[in-house]
Design an enzyme around this catalytic site. Structure first.
Site, PDB file in Angstrom:
ATOM      1  N   ASP A  71      38.227  48.568  32.105  1.00  0.00           N
ATOM      2  CA  ASP A  71      38.770  48.459  31.713  1.00  0.00           C
ATOM      3  C   ASP A  71      38.941  49.595  30.367  1.00  0.00           C
ATOM      4  O   ASP A  71      40.487  49.165  29.230  1.00  0.00           O
ATOM      5  CB  ASP A  71      37.979  47.472  30.569  1.00  0.00           C
ATOM      6  CG  ASP A  71      38.009  46.177  32.044  1.00  0.00           C
ATOM      7  OD1 ASP A  71      38.739  46.170  32.608  1.00  0.00           O
ATOM      8  OD2 ASP A  71      37.149  45.395  32.079  1.00  0.00           O
ATOM      9  N   ASN A  84      33.875  46.085  37.225  1.00  0.00           N
ATOM     10  CA  ASN A  84      35.434  45.841  37.922  1.00  0.00           C
ATOM     11  C   ASN A  84      35.926  45.903  38.805  1.00  0.00           C
ATOM     12  O   ASN A  84      36.450  45.593  39.099  1.00  0.00           O
ATOM     13  CB  ASN A  84      35.835  45.654  36.475  1.00  0.00           C
ATOM     14  CG  ASN A  84      37.000  46.611  36.379  1.00  0.00           C
ATOM     15  OD1 ASN A  84      36.441  47.331  36.686  1.00  0.00           O
ATOM     16  ND2 ASN A  84      38.011  47.135  35.651  1.00  0.00           N
ATOM     17  N   SER A  91      45.121  40.381  40.261  1.00  0.00           N
ATOM     18  CA  SER A  91      45.280  41.820  40.854  1.00  0.00           C
ATOM     19  C   SER A  91      46.202  41.702  41.567  1.00  0.00           C
ATOM     20  O   SER A  91      46.205  42.686  42.467  1.00  0.00           O
ATOM     21  CB  SER A  91      43.394  41.963  40.795  1.00  0.00           C
ATOM     22  OG  SER A  91      43.345  41.754  39.837  1.00  0.00           O
ATOM     23  N   GLY A 144      37.104  42.455  17.057  1.00  0.00           N
ATOM     24  CA  GLY A 144      36.818  41.847  17.961  1.00  0.00           C
ATOM     25  C   GLY A 144      34.948  42.732  18.710  1.00  0.00           C
ATOM     26  O   GLY A 144      34.787  43.836  18.280  1.00  0.00           O
ATOM     27  N   LYS A 198      31.001  40.374  36.616  1.00  0.00           N
ATOM     28  CA  LYS A 198      30.581  41.598  36.375  1.00  0.00           C
ATOM     29  C   LYS A 198      29.154  42.816  36.239  1.00  0.00           C
ATOM     30  O   LYS A 198      29.061  43.670  36.772  1.00  0.00           O
ATOM     31  CB  LYS A 198      32.087  42.320  35.480  1.00  0.00           C
ATOM     32  CG  LYS A 198      32.930  41.779  35.349  1.00  0.00           C
ATOM     33  CD  LYS A 198      34.228  41.975  34.468  1.00  0.00           C
ATOM     34  CE  LYS A 198      35.428  42.253  34.449  1.00  0.00           C
ATOM     35  NZ  LYS A 198      36.208  42.857  33.187  1.00  0.00           N
ATOM     36  N   THR A 237      35.618  40.188  38.539  1.00  0.00           N
ATOM     37  CA  THR A 237      36.377  39.201  37.448  1.00  0.00           C
ATOM     38  C   THR A 237      35.045  38.734  36.740  1.00  0.00           C
ATOM     39  O   THR A 237      34.324  38.498  37.362  1.00  0.00           O
ATOM     40  CB  THR A 237      37.411  39.036  37.201  1.00  0.00           C
ATOM     41  OG1 THR A 237      37.912  38.504  36.035  1.00  0.00           O
ATOM     42  CG2 THR A 237      37.290  37.549  38.932  1.00  0.00           C
TER      43      THR A 237
HETATM   44  P1  NAP Z   1      35.333  37.734  24.854  1.00  0.00           P
HETATM   45  O1  NAP Z   1      34.134  38.023  25.673  1.00  0.00           O
HETATM   46  O2  NAP Z   1      34.996  36.784  24.995  1.00  0.00           O
HETATM   47  O3  NAP Z   1      35.472  37.920  23.506  1.00  0.00           O
HETATM   48  C1  NAP Z   1      35.878  37.035  22.876  1.00  0.00           C
HETATM   49  C2  NAP Z   1      36.452  37.556  20.705  1.00  0.00           C
HETATM   50  O4  NAP Z   1      37.152  36.899  20.769  1.00  0.00           O
HETATM   51  C3  NAP Z   1      34.751  38.078  20.659  1.00  0.00           C
HETATM   52  O5  NAP Z   1      34.897  39.191  19.642  1.00  0.00           O
HETATM   53  C4  NAP Z   1      35.114  36.361  19.836  1.00  0.00           C
HETATM   54  O6  NAP Z   1      34.077  36.874  18.096  1.00  0.00           O
HETATM   55  C5  NAP Z   1      36.122  36.375  18.857  1.00  0.00           C
HETATM   56  N1  NAP Z   1      37.278  35.756  18.767  1.00  0.00           N
HETATM   57  C6  NAP Z   1      37.194  34.043  19.623  1.00  0.00           C
HETATM   58  N2  NAP Z   1      37.109  33.055  18.997  1.00  0.00           N
HETATM   59  C7  NAP Z   1      38.209  33.754  18.256  1.00  0.00           C
HETATM   60  C8  NAP Z   1      37.610  32.703  16.314  1.00  0.00           C
HETATM   61  N3  NAP Z   1      38.201  31.655  16.739  1.00  0.00           N
HETATM   62  N4  NAP Z   1      37.949  33.745  15.366  1.00  0.00           N
HETATM   63  C9  NAP Z   1      37.287  35.018  14.829  1.00  0.00           C
HETATM   64  N5  NAP Z   1      36.738  35.501  16.207  1.00  0.00           N
HETATM   65  C10 NAP Z   1      37.191  34.938  17.824  1.00  0.00           C
HETATM   66  O7  NAP Z   1      36.530  38.272  25.456  1.00  0.00           O
HETATM   67  P2  NAP Z   1      37.106  39.669  26.349  1.00  0.00           P
HETATM   68  O8  NAP Z   1      36.824  39.724  27.639  1.00  0.00           O
HETATM   69  O9  NAP Z   1      36.081  40.811  25.461  1.00  0.00           O
HETATM   70  O10 NAP Z   1      38.318  39.152  25.851  1.00  0.00           O
HETATM   71  C11 NAP Z   1      39.168  38.865  24.618  1.00  0.00           C
HETATM   72  C12 NAP Z   1      40.969  39.319  24.437  1.00  0.00           C
HETATM   73  O11 NAP Z   1      40.472  40.176  25.477  1.00  0.00           O
HETATM   74  C13 NAP Z   1      41.352  37.938  25.555  1.00  0.00           C
HETATM   75  O12 NAP Z   1      42.570  37.230  24.956  1.00  0.00           O
HETATM   76  C14 NAP Z   1      41.582  38.407  27.013  1.00  0.00           C
HETATM   77  O13 NAP Z   1      42.184  37.761  27.482  1.00  0.00           O
HETATM   78  C15 NAP Z   1      42.200  39.569  26.544  1.00  0.00           C
HETATM   79  N6  NAP Z   1      42.120  40.828  27.336  1.00  0.00           N
HETATM   80  C16 NAP Z   1      42.998  41.531  27.686  1.00  0.00           C
HETATM   81  C17 NAP Z   1      42.635  42.508  28.924  1.00  0.00           C
HETATM   82  C18 NAP Z   1      43.768  43.441  29.278  1.00  0.00           C
HETATM   83  O14 NAP Z   1      43.753  44.210  30.377  1.00  0.00           O
HETATM   84  N7  NAP Z   1      45.810  43.360  28.048  1.00  0.00           N
HETATM   85  C19 NAP Z   1      41.729  42.852  28.991  1.00  0.00           C
HETATM   86  C20 NAP Z   1      40.742  42.027  28.971  1.00  0.00           C
HETATM   87  C21 NAP Z   1      40.610  41.008  27.741  1.00  0.00           C
HETATM   88  P3  NAP Z   1      32.451  36.144  18.560  1.00  0.00           P
HETATM   89  O15 NAP Z   1      31.938  37.430  19.643  1.00  0.00           O
HETATM   90  O16 NAP Z   1      32.177  36.536  17.445  1.00  0.00           O
HETATM   91  O17 NAP Z   1      32.593  34.643  19.259  1.00  0.00           O
END
Ligand code: NAP
Length: 282
Positions: free
Chosen positions: A106, A90, A20, A132, A69, A65
Site C-alpha cells: 500500500d 496484502n 484486482s 487520518g 491482512k 484484502t
Molecule cells: P480505516 O482503517 O477504516 O480508517 C478510516 C479513517 O477515516 C480513520 O482515520 C477514521 O477516523 C477516519 N474517519 C472515518 N469517518 C470519519 C468521520 N466521520 N470524521 C472524521 N474521520 C473519519 O480505512 P483505511 O483503510 O485507512 O481507508 C481510508 C480511506 O482511504 C477509504 O476511503 C479507502 O477507500 C481509501 N483508500 C484508498 C486507497 C487507494 O489505493 N487509493 C488505499 C487504501 C484506502 P477514526 O480513527 O476517528 O475512526
C-alpha cells in the site's frame, strides 16, 4: 511470453467488489502472459488455516484484502519491512524454499502514484501532514519515512489512534489534535487525506486551506469521486494536486511482477478502465 498454470488471486471477505482481477487481467492480456488472476472468498473462521496452508493453495501468489491482512501477515514465514511495520500483508507468494512470504505494497502504491504524477515531489523531503490514522494512514506514514521525510504529522478524529501510529513509528512522527491543523498547514510540503471523508456517500472533509503554502502538494487517496472537494479547493487556490486512483493501481505492481516475472505499467488506459468499472466519472 507464456506462464501456463500460473494463477494468482485476490483473497479476502468479501472479494466480489475487488478491482484486482480487472487490473491484473489487463496486464496479463496486455503483456501476453498465459497466467490467471481470480477471486477466493476466505470465510473469516477459516482464514487462519487458509493462510497458514497457503503454499498448498495451488496459487503462486495472492493479494489479501480486508479483513484478512493481519491474519495473513501472522501466517507468513517471512515479511518485508513494510508488512512488518504494519503487521499486515496484502501481497503473498511462496519462495523457492517453500516459505510463505508477505509484503505490504500500500505504501509503495502511494509512492508510485506521486512519483508518476508529481515527479520530484519528494526531493526536498520535508514536512508532511497526514489526516487520518487508519490502515491506509499507517502505510502512508511508512512510505513517507522511507523517503526520508523529516517530519510526518498525523491528525485524526480519534486522537489515540494518531498517537499510536506516532508511538510505533517513533522519530519524525508526531500526533496532533484537530485544532492544530491551521498551524500545521503553514509548514506542510505535502498534505494527504487518508480518511474516508470525501468519499461518495460519506461527509466531506471540511478543512480551511487558508494557511496552506501555495506550493504544497495535496493528495487525496479517496478516488470515488476522483476529484474530491479537498482536491477541488486546493486546485482552485493553485496548489498542485494528485488524485487517489493511482495508489490503487500502483499497489498492484509489485505482486504482478513477483508472480508473473514482468514489471507492468500503470497506463492512462488502465486508469480509465478501472475508473469506468468503478462508475467514477473523470
Ligand atoms: P480505516 O482503517 O477504516 O480508517 C478510516 C479513517 O477515516 C480513520 O482515520 C477514521 O477516523 C477516519 N474517519 C472515518 N469517518 C470519519 C468521520 N466521520 N470524521 C472524521 N474521520 C473519519 O480505512 P483505511 O483503510 O485507512 O481507508 C481510508 C480511506 O482511504 C477509504 O476511503 C479507502 O477507500 C481509501 N483508500 C484508498 C486507497 C487507494 O489505493 N487509493 C488505499 C487504501 C484506502 P477514526 O480513527 O476517528 O475512526
Amino acid at each position: 511470453m507464456s506462464a501456463p498454470g500460473r494463477k494468482a488471486a485476490i483473497t479476502g471477505h468479501p472479494v466480489a467488489h475487488s478491482r484486482s482481477p480487472l487490473i491484473h487481467g489487463y496486464w496479463l492480456k496486455q503483456l501476453g502472459i498465459e497466467g490467471e488472476y481470480g477471486r477466493v472468498d476466505v470465510a473469516p473462521e477459516t482464514a487462519d488455516a487458509y493462510y497458514r496452508a497457503f503454499s498448498t493453495s495451488g496459487l503462486i501468489g495472492a493479494n489479501v484484502t480486508v479483513p484478512h491482512k493481519e491474519t495473513a501477515a501472522k501466517a507468513c514465514d517471512w515479511l518485508d519491512s513494510a508488512a512488518k511495520a504494519m503487521g499486515a500483508a496484502n501481497t503473498l507468494w511462496v519462495d523457492d524454499r517453500g516459505r510463505i512470504c508477505g509484503a505490504n505494497t500500500d505504501g509503495l502504491g502511494f509512492l508510485g502514484n506521486l512519483d508518476q504524477l508529481a515527479p520530484g515531489w519528494d526531493q526536498s523531503a520535508g514536512t508532511a501532514l497526514v489526516i487520518g490514522a487508519g490502515g491506509a494512514a499507517r502505510a502512508i506514514v511508512w512510505a513517507l519515512l522511507s523517503r526520508k521525510f523529516t517530519s510526518v504529522h498525523i491528525i485524526n478524529r480519534t486522537a489515540e489512534k494518531a498517537q499510536k501510529i506516532a508511538d510505533e513509528f517513533g522519530t519524525g512522527t508526531f500526533a496532533h489534535s484537530w485544532d492544530e491543523l491551521g498551524t500545521l498547514l503553514g509548514k506542510t510540503d505535502l498534505l494527504v487525506n487518508s480518511t474516508s471523508l470525501g468519499m461518495t456517500g460519506n461527509p466531506p472533509l471540511e478543512i480551511d486551506l487558508t494557511n496552506l503554502r501555495g506550493d504544497a502538494l495535496v493528495n487525496d487517496i479517496v478516488y470515488a469521486p476522483l476529484e474530491t472537494d479537498l482536491l477541488k479547493a486546493a486546485a482552485k487556490r493553485g496548489n498542485p494536486v494528485v488524485d487517489g486512483i493511482g495508489m490503487l493501481l500502483h499497489q498492484a505492481v509489485p505482486g504482478f511482477e513477483r508472480w508473473f516475472g514482468v514489471r507492468p505499467e500503470v497506463t492512462d488506459e488502465l486508469r480509465t478502465l478501472v475508473l469506468k468499472d468503478l462508475g467514477v466519472t473523470t
